[in-house]
Design an enzyme around this catalytic site. Sequence first.
Site, PDB file in Angstrom:
ATOM      1  N   HIS A 133       0.870  -1.188   0.000  1.00  0.00           N
ATOM      2  CA  HIS A 133       0.000   0.000   0.000  1.00  0.00           C
ATOM      3  C   HIS A 133       0.907   1.239   0.000  1.00  0.00           C
ATOM      4  O   HIS A 133       2.023   1.186   0.519  1.00  0.00           O
ATOM      5  CB  HIS A 133      -0.835  -0.050   1.291  1.00  0.00           C
ATOM      6  CG  HIS A 133      -1.913   0.977   1.398  1.00  0.00           C
ATOM      7  ND1 HIS A 133      -1.664   2.266   1.803  1.00  0.00           N
ATOM      8  CD2 HIS A 133      -3.245   0.897   1.172  1.00  0.00           C
ATOM      9  CE1 HIS A 133      -2.806   2.937   1.831  1.00  0.00           C
ATOM     10  NE2 HIS A 133      -3.781   2.135   1.452  1.00  0.00           N
TER      11      HIS A 133
ATOM     12  N   ASP B 288       3.035  -4.939   7.996  1.00  0.00           N
ATOM     13  CA  ASP B 288       1.816  -4.144   7.859  1.00  0.00           C
ATOM     14  C   ASP B 288       0.628  -5.103   7.942  1.00  0.00           C
ATOM     15  O   ASP B 288       0.341  -5.834   6.990  1.00  0.00           O
ATOM     16  CB  ASP B 288       1.850  -3.400   6.516  1.00  0.00           C
ATOM     17  CG  ASP B 288       0.532  -2.703   6.198  1.00  0.00           C
ATOM     18  OD1 ASP B 288      -0.428  -2.845   6.976  1.00  0.00           O
ATOM     19  OD2 ASP B 288       0.471  -2.018   5.156  1.00  0.00           O
TER      20      ASP B 288
ATOM     21  N   GLN C 141      -4.599  -5.486   6.729  1.00  0.00           N
ATOM     22  CA  GLN C 141      -5.599  -6.380   6.125  1.00  0.00           C
ATOM     23  C   GLN C 141      -5.549  -7.780   6.728  1.00  0.00           C
ATOM     24  O   GLN C 141      -6.288  -8.663   6.293  1.00  0.00           O
ATOM     25  CB  GLN C 141      -5.371  -6.478   4.606  1.00  0.00           C
ATOM     26  CG  GLN C 141      -5.541  -5.172   3.864  1.00  0.00           C
ATOM     27  CD  GLN C 141      -6.984  -4.678   3.818  1.00  0.00           C
ATOM     28  OE1 GLN C 141      -7.919  -5.454   4.021  1.00  0.00           O
ATOM     29  NE2 GLN C 141      -7.171  -3.398   3.558  1.00  0.00           N
TER      30      GLN C 141
ATOM     31  N   LYS D   2     -10.550  -1.082  10.129  1.00  0.00           N
ATOM     32  CA  LYS D   2     -10.734  -2.188   9.184  1.00  0.00           C
ATOM     33  C   LYS D   2     -11.146  -3.464   9.918  1.00  0.00           C
ATOM     34  O   LYS D   2     -11.371  -4.504   9.303  1.00  0.00           O
ATOM     35  CB  LYS D   2      -9.453  -2.429   8.388  1.00  0.00           C
ATOM     36  CG  LYS D   2      -9.111  -1.263   7.450  1.00  0.00           C
ATOM     37  CD  LYS D   2      -7.884  -1.564   6.641  1.00  0.00           C
ATOM     38  CE  LYS D   2      -7.307  -0.341   5.986  1.00  0.00           C
ATOM     39  NZ  LYS D   2      -8.107   0.162   4.865  1.00  0.00           N
TER      40      LYS D   2
ATOM     41  N   CYS E 113      -4.763   2.437  -3.743  1.00  0.00           N
ATOM     42  CA  CYS E 113      -3.518   2.938  -3.112  1.00  0.00           C
ATOM     43  C   CYS E 113      -2.351   1.980  -3.333  1.00  0.00           C
ATOM     44  O   CYS E 113      -1.500   1.803  -2.447  1.00  0.00           O
ATOM     45  CB  CYS E 113      -3.694   3.219  -1.623  1.00  0.00           C
ATOM     46  SG  CYS E 113      -4.850   4.533  -1.293  1.00  0.00           S
TER      47      CYS E 113
HETATM   48  N1  PLP Z   1      -1.776  -0.980   4.535  1.00  0.00           N
HETATM   49  C1  PLP Z   1      -2.718  -1.711   3.939  1.00  0.00           C
HETATM   50  C2  PLP Z   1      -2.373  -3.113   3.484  1.00  0.00           C
HETATM   51  C3  PLP Z   1      -3.988  -1.185   3.748  1.00  0.00           C
HETATM   52  O1  PLP Z   1      -4.935  -1.917   3.155  1.00  0.00           O
HETATM   53  C4  PLP Z   1      -4.275   0.132   4.190  1.00  0.00           C
HETATM   54  C5  PLP Z   1      -5.581   0.742   3.945  1.00  0.00           C
HETATM   55  O2  PLP Z   1      -6.271   0.401   3.022  1.00  0.00           O
HETATM   56  C6  PLP Z   1      -3.253   0.850   4.823  1.00  0.00           C
HETATM   57  C7  PLP Z   1      -2.017   0.256   4.975  1.00  0.00           C
HETATM   58  C8  PLP Z   1      -3.478   2.236   5.343  1.00  0.00           C
HETATM   59  O3  PLP Z   1      -4.389   2.198   6.396  1.00  0.00           O
HETATM   60  P1  PLP Z   1      -4.945   3.542   7.057  1.00  0.00           P
HETATM   61  O4  PLP Z   1      -5.469   4.383   5.919  1.00  0.00           O
HETATM   62  O5  PLP Z   1      -6.009   3.074   7.983  1.00  0.00           O
HETATM   63  O6  PLP Z   1      -3.812   4.202   7.757  1.00  0.00           O
END
Ligand code: PLP
Length: 411
Positions: free
Chosen positions: A128, A205, A208, A231, A369
Amino acid sequence: METKTNIIDLESIRKDFPILTRKVNGKPLIYFDNGATSQKPQAVIAAIEKYYTLENSNIHRGIHTLSQEATEAYEAARNTVQHFLNAEHSKEIIFTSGTTGSLNLLASSIGKKHINQGDEIIISTMEHHSNIVPWQMLCEEKGAILKVVPINDKGEFLMNEFENLLSDKTKLVSVTHVSNTLGTINPVKEIIAKAHQKGALVIIDGAQAVPHTKVDVRNLDCDFYVFSAHKMLGPTGVGILYGKESLLNDLPPYQGGGDMIKTVTFEKTTYNELPHKFEAGTPNIAGGIGLAAAIDYMNKIGVDKIEAHEHELLSYATKEIKQIEGIRIIGEANNKASVLSFLVDGTHPSDIGMIIDKLGIAIRTGHHCTEPLMDRFDIPGTARASFAFYNTIEEIDTFIHALKRAIKMLL
Ligand code: PLP
């Protein structure tokens, strides 16, 4: 309601989510945009309302009853997160604003302490933007080098290529546990072990992953693990950074301000202990409490059951969608979470998204993203249906029917 799976009591679970009873464009809402944010059960909404109705007060320094109650609730939430991740200590749990907040904290603090000119940081193709851009900014600042692990056509992390990229110059590896666009579940335990052999720090990270699968940070042996509450049934604006105690102790603070200090004079400031060293200013108190309510709710259902039901949803949806002519699935890893990204020959994903929205169905379209990942597949974006445990087989049938209608209109 016909559910065709009996892993969880869907009828009673769906009653816990008030939004699932509403109509969108005159049709019952079918919410398949869980990868972007999940819906919230009444238990989470009630916990936040109770805090603001009965306990609202600032935490940590107050001697009055309300402040003590709010502090107790917030620190109890930290303990709940600790047990959820199987962390060794509650002081290893830092509240942040979300995954993005946690990753930027780490880029700043690890960058100051550990990254120098010529050092290498490894990420993967399926990250992301929030796990790409902070490292690019750090590399630019320090003269470090960003290396990217390629993936195969199924969307799987290439372990051999990763091993080839690892070297004595690798200071940090930061990879996603589950891809938000492809659904790929990465072999993070193996990635962590291989990076550690080279002495590199590892960040996972988990944005998900935590909504769908049991995470045990001690079993993984990751150095840092980050995720967002929103999420996984919790509120927006709050998230977690887990870090091993010794590593967090060793890192400089991120932001300066109240709560992160021990003493302040104009000559010198000394910093507070963990976890407060990384929590400057008044935090999202209601958010932390809401996250704990979300974890309690997930635990009540059972994360293993959540995972099993979502797996059935994914298998069924994949089987059904493959029968539609012209469908191309993006992300066909052997080990996948409940994300279904696809394209339909001769159509644009956003046209499909707009048409099925008129039928009450929420999916996401675009690059999610993950622009470099789109470049890897040479596509501008995908349509993405991402399922949660409160979704049903019947909803998937309605979605497939709507998709066929949309394709007919567009071709
Ligand atoms: N990392 C992953 C794999 C994501 O799916 C997302 C959000 O879609 C993020 C990071 C960023 O999360 P946040 O916008 O809640 O900070």
